[in-house]
Design a protein around this motif. Structure first.
Motif, PDB file in Angstrom:
ATOM      1  N   PRO A   1     -18.865  -7.582  23.162  1.00 18.79           N
ATOM      2  CA  PRO A   1     -17.778  -7.680  24.143  1.00 18.79           C
ATOM      3  C   PRO A   1     -16.509  -8.274  23.537  1.00 18.79           C
ATOM      4  CG  PRO A   1     -19.511  -9.294  24.613  1.00 18.79           C
ATOM      5  CD  PRO A   1     -19.985  -8.464  23.461  1.00 18.79           C
ATOM      6  N   GLU A   2     -15.395  -7.981  24.190  1.00 15.15           N
ATOM      7  CA  GLU A   2     -14.095  -8.550  23.804  1.00 15.15           C
ATOM      8  C   GLU A   2     -14.215 -10.075  23.697  1.00 15.15           C
ATOM      9  OE1 GLU A   2     -10.567  -8.160  22.412  1.00 15.15           O
ATOM     10  OE2 GLU A   2     -11.859  -6.458  22.859  1.00 15.15           O
ATOM     11  N   GLY A   3     -13.564 -10.649  22.721  1.00 18.22           N
ATOM     12  CA  GLY A   3     -13.587 -12.113  22.595  1.00 18.22           C
ATOM     13  C   GLY A   3     -14.738 -12.624  21.745  1.00 18.22           C
ATOM     14  N   THR A   4     -15.577 -11.699  21.241  1.00 20.69           N
ATOM     15  CA  THR A   4     -16.689 -12.112  20.374  1.00 20.69           C
ATOM     16  C   THR A   4     -16.144 -12.704  19.072  1.00 20.69           C
ATOM     17  OG1 THR A   4     -18.144 -10.415  21.271  1.00 20.69           O
ATOM     18  CG2 THR A   4     -18.688 -11.229  19.061  1.00 20.69           C
ATOM     19  N   LEU A   5     -16.796 -13.759  18.599  1.00 21.06           N
ATOM     20  CA  LEU A   5     -16.425 -14.336  17.304  1.00 21.06           C
ATOM     21  C   LEU A   5     -17.288 -13.689  16.225  1.00 21.06           C
ATOM     22  CD1 LEU A   5     -16.200 -18.117  18.302  1.00 21.06           C
ATOM     23  CD2 LEU A   5     -14.303 -16.523  17.887  1.00 21.06           C
ATOM     24  N   PRO A   6     -16.694 -12.947  15.299  1.00 22.59           N
ATOM     25  CA  PRO A   6     -17.500 -12.284  14.266  1.00 22.59           C
ATOM     26  C   PRO A   6     -17.717 -13.196  13.061  1.00 22.59           C
ATOM     27  CG  PRO A   6     -15.268 -11.392  14.244  1.00 22.59           C
ATOM     28  CD  PRO A   6     -15.277 -12.555  15.214  1.00 22.59           C
ATOM     29  N   LEU A   7     -18.940 -13.655  12.902  1.00 21.26           N
ATOM     30  CA  LEU A   7     -19.270 -14.508  11.749  1.00 21.26           C
ATOM     31  C   LEU A   7     -20.363 -13.817  10.945  1.00 21.26           C
ATOM     32  CD1 LEU A   7     -17.782 -16.527  13.721  1.00 21.26           C
ATOM     33  CD2 LEU A   7     -19.186 -18.307  12.756  1.00 21.26           C
ATOM     34  N   TRP A   8     -20.172 -12.521  10.745  1.00 23.89           N
ATOM     35  CA  TRP A   8     -21.236 -11.747  10.075  1.00 23.89           C
ATOM     36  C   TRP A   8     -20.802 -11.376   8.654  1.00 23.89           C
ATOM     37  CZ3 TRP A   8     -21.248  -6.128   9.448  1.00 23.89           C
ATOM     38  CH2 TRP A   8     -20.101  -5.503   9.916  1.00 23.89           C
TER      39      TRP A   8
END
Ligand SMILES: Cc1ncc(COP(=O)(O)O)c(C=O)c1O
Length: 403
Positions: free
Chosen positions: A27-34
């Motif tokens: 979803p919008e606003g997800t923090l991508p730490l991948w």
């Protein structure tokens, strides 16, 4: 601090795969730490060199010059006490590309290729994609969450499966070990004994924290250098992955020619000029920036440790190297799929699922569980504020705080 690692830099709309949330249905606003790139700008010396090149305005076919070789060799001499010679150099757009070339050029279909799972997933994919036999030496985790090599199994796998090539990840992604000189020597002795060629992926070599020291595998002896391809790149260190430049060193002439032949068969030719310019500038002028970055990442690790210590259900062992945290979620009692869904959909934090670093071949030797399952890999090369927010979100959906 002379460098700014705290500011949030908008990366959406910049062709970044890390921020392509739709790719994973986040979803919008997800923090991508991948994926392993950083949310920090490359050092100013690199940007300035690229701007100068861009202003020149001609981007014709390009090749490295002596200043380029000197910058790369100088970096490894200064930081690791190892000086690669000019005639060992082979350039490649990336290390994954080089892996495909090495596996195709140095092994035959059906040959065994050895990896140590859980491991950076392209290592597994390349072997399978090219019809070689994926042979797994599973890393063993102790009760403190530290991983170690089972050397007896390593040798047995070589003997049982006609292993021709070993793909070493040093420092190791995702378990964040910096292999000691003794561990590397033991691996090297076994490879020498059984005539196994080594592709030593040392892309994370610059991310090593106090108390640990990275040893270039090939530097251990002339005999080891003769059977090793050392793969390095400025891309993790200086956040240049999108510029597609890596430097391989192959002292053994036969191996080097075999690699070069396959490189040409792949249809690859010159490197991109912007990658060459950035690499030279980074290795010539980026040391101070890197040292500041390592200190900043140390603070982020403190925050992760602090969070894990007061959060039920998770365990975190401070990384020895890399900027990738390997978090054990088994204490939450949640299955991998459930945990992944919860983190993406409810917490809106995108991490790498631990089990994706293992395969069925590894599971067979791991009691049926995919090596890495029950864990998540978290990229902490981001502003502290982003990390803090991500950790709070994770706690809010998975676990209860300790009182
Ligand atoms: C161990 C390892 N090797 C290679 C790569 C990717 O290298 P490249 O972008 O040069 O293909 C990564 C990226 O995360 C990595 O962790």
């Amino acid at each position: 601090m002379p460098f700014d690692f705290d500011s949030h830099i908008e990366r959406r709309g910049t062709l970044s795969i890390k921020y392509d949330l739709a790719r994973a249905g986040c979803p919008e606003g997800t923090l991508p730490l991948w994926v392993a790139d950083m949310d920090f700008r490359t050092p100013p010396c690199v940007t300035e060199a690229l701007e100068k090149q861009a202003r020149h305005g001609i981007f014709g076919y390009s090749e490295p010059d002596d200043a380029y070789y000197a910058a790369v060799a100088g970096w490894f001499a200064k930081r690791f006490g190892w000086t690669p010679q000019k005639d060992w150099f082979v350039l490649s757009p990336g290390i994954v590309t080089a892996l495909y070339i090495a596996v195709r050029g140095l092994t035959e279909e059906g040959d065994g290729v050895l990896v140590q799972q859980p491991v950076y997933y392209p290592f597994n994919h390349v072997v399978r994609d090219l019809g070689r036999k994926l042979v797994v030496n599973t890393l063993r985790e102790d009760e403190d969450g530290r991983y170690a090599i089972d050397f007896a199994d390593f040798e047995k796998q070589i003997q049982d499966h006609r292993v021709k090539l070993f793909i070493l990840c040093s420092p190791h992604n995702p378990v964040a070990r910096v292999w000691t000189e003794t561990e590397l020597r033991t691996l090297g002795d076994l490879c020498l004994k059984h005539g196994v060629t080594v592709f030593s992926d040392e892309i994370h070599a610059d991310f090593v924290y106090p108390g640990h020291r990275h040893t270039i595998f090939s530097s251990l002896s002339d005999a080891l250098a003769e059977l090793t391809i050392t793969a390095t790149a400025p891309s993790k260190t200086f956040n240049l992955a999108g510029l597609q430049i890596s430097n391989l060193f192959i002292p053994n002439e036969k191996l080097r020619l075999a690699f070069r032949r396959e490189y040409t068969r792949f249809g690859l030719s010159q490197s991109g000029v912007m990658g060459l310019v950035a690499c030279r500038a980074a290795y010539e002028g980026g040391a101070e920036w890197l040292d500041a970055l390592l200190a900043y990442l140390g603070n982020n690790m403190d925050a992760l440790e602090h969070w894990a210590a007061r959060t039920d259900g998770v365990r975190f062992r401070r990384p020895e190297g890399t900027y990738l945290g390997w978090i054990d979620f088994r204490g939450t009692g949640k299955a991998d799929g459930e945990l992944d869904k919860l983190l993406k959909e409810k917490a809106r934090v995108w991490l790498n699922l631990g089990g994706s670093f293992g395969t069925k071949e590894g599971a067979a030797a791991n009691g049926g569980a995919l090596p890495g399952s029950g864990h998540m890999r978290l990229n902490f090369a981001c502003p502290k504020a982003t990390l803090t927010e991500a950790l709070a979100r994770i706690s809010s959906v998975t676990i209860c705080h300790k009182l």
